[in-house]
Design an enzyme around this catalytic site. Structure first.
Site, PDB file in Angstrom:
ATOM      1  CG  ASP A  40      48.143  62.927  90.492  1.00 48.29           C
ATOM      2  OD1 ASP A  40      47.486  63.755  91.139  1.00 48.29           O
ATOM      3  OD2 ASP A  40      49.198  62.410  90.899  1.00 48.29           O
TER       4      ASP A  40
ATOM      5  CE  LYS B 259      51.823  62.102  93.921  1.00 50.41           C
ATOM      6  NZ  LYS B 259      51.306  62.818  92.744  1.00 50.41           N
TER       7      LYS B 259
END
Ligand code: NAP
Length: 289
Positions: free
Chosen positions: A108, A71
């Protein structure tokens, strides 16, 4: 729809990635949306992450989801990233734009907010207790700080890590109503008891170690609170059961997982994804495990 010469690929990169639930969730949505795309899982070794990202442009992929451990590493290989991804130093969605630019997003944090909204609650004005200080905790604390929470307490087994999350949020979200402390003792009890929203961001209770006590004492929970557990395997966890037993409202971890995926799909397609279809596919996969 059978793949043909017009089919475009999209997918998730991770290492390992074979347990990802995203292919089932996204392919169910793509079928319903009638898009001639296929969603694949790509196992990408950490040292090859740059080559994988460059491949998006070369192969004209629609884009990628990005999961652990890539990420942060993908950021150096992108042309632009959005504000949330910059604040969290984490990209979970890459879009190949029509102009050829590779743009990174973090879905997210907004996915979490949508899952709470979907359950009928508004983070705005809430006092929040975030338990845990890993990657999920950073996203949730930042999401709450930028969505109008009135105060946030970060609670963690290792208090130094909770302090670090608090510092990141203070700086990135320009939010001062934050404190941090240990999981055992008065700090945690007071923070959880006065919270309107309690979010368990620990990995406690995750399959196959799911037969455990909740990470906090159930006696700290009370009616009227909203209790979220980000762990989605199993769906019904010890803390959610304890919360229901005292009359608190609960939100399971599937909510965030579905909504982060739906927001990714919206970035790629420009269309409203079928959230219920994605949830059904996810639950079917989880039931199969
Ligand atoms: P992580 O970075 O490994 O962090 C794990 C956290 O759990 C740390 O704060 C750790 O405390 C704490 N912890 C672990 N075992 C503990 C124990 N026995 N007692 C007390 N605390 C304990 O993990 P993550 O990536 O943040 O993910 C955390 C959870 O969220 C996982 O279950 C993951 O599946 C879930 N998640 C769900 C979604 C979703 O979309 N629903 C998205 C992301 C993550 P220390 O710092 O003291 O080690």
């Amino acid at each position: 729809m059978e793949p043909d010469t017009q089919t475009r690929a999209v997918g998730v990169i991770g290492w390992p990635v074979e347990h990802s639930l995203s292919p089932a969730m996204h392919n169910a949505a793509l079928r319903e949306m009638g898009l001639n795309w296929v969603y694949l899982a790509f196992a990408v070794e950490p040292e090859l992450v740059g080559e994988a990202v460059r491949g998006v442009r070369g192969l004209r992929l629609v884009g990628l989801n990005v999961t652990i451990p890539h990420k942060s590493a993908v950021i150096d290989h992108l042309d632009e990233i959005d504000d949330t991804a910059a604040a969290l130093e984490a990209v979970n969605t890459i879009v190949l734009q029509p102009d050829g630019l590779l743009v990174g997003h973090n879905t997210d944090a907004p996915g979490f907010i949508r899952s709470v909204q979907e359950a009928g609650h508004d983070v705005s004005g809430m006092r929040v207790a975030v338990i845990g200080a890993g990657g999920a905790s950073r996203s949730i604390a930042y999401a709450c700080a930028t969505s109008g929470a009135s105060a946030i307490s970060i609670i963690n087994r290792t208090p130094l890590r909770a302090e670090r999350v608090a510092e990141m949020v203070r700086e990135a979200a320009d939010f001062d109503a934050l404190d941090a402390g240990p999981l055992d003792g008065e700090f945690a009890q007071e923070a959880v008891t006065r919270a309107d929203l309690v979010v368990d961001c620990t990995s406690v209770g995750m399959y196959p170690h799911h037969d455990v006590e909740p990470v906090i004492s159930p006696q700290w929970l009370r009616p009227g609170q909203v209790v979220v557990d980000l762990t989605y395997n199993p769906i019904d966890t010890a803390i959610l059961k304890a919360a229901r037993a005292v009359g608190a409202d609960t939100v399971d971890g599937a909510g965030m997982l579905v909504h982060q995926g739906a927001i990714s799909l919206q970035h790629w397609s420009g269309q409203e994804p079928p959230v219920e279809t994605m949830r059904a596919a996810l639950l079917e996969q989880l039931g199969a495990r």
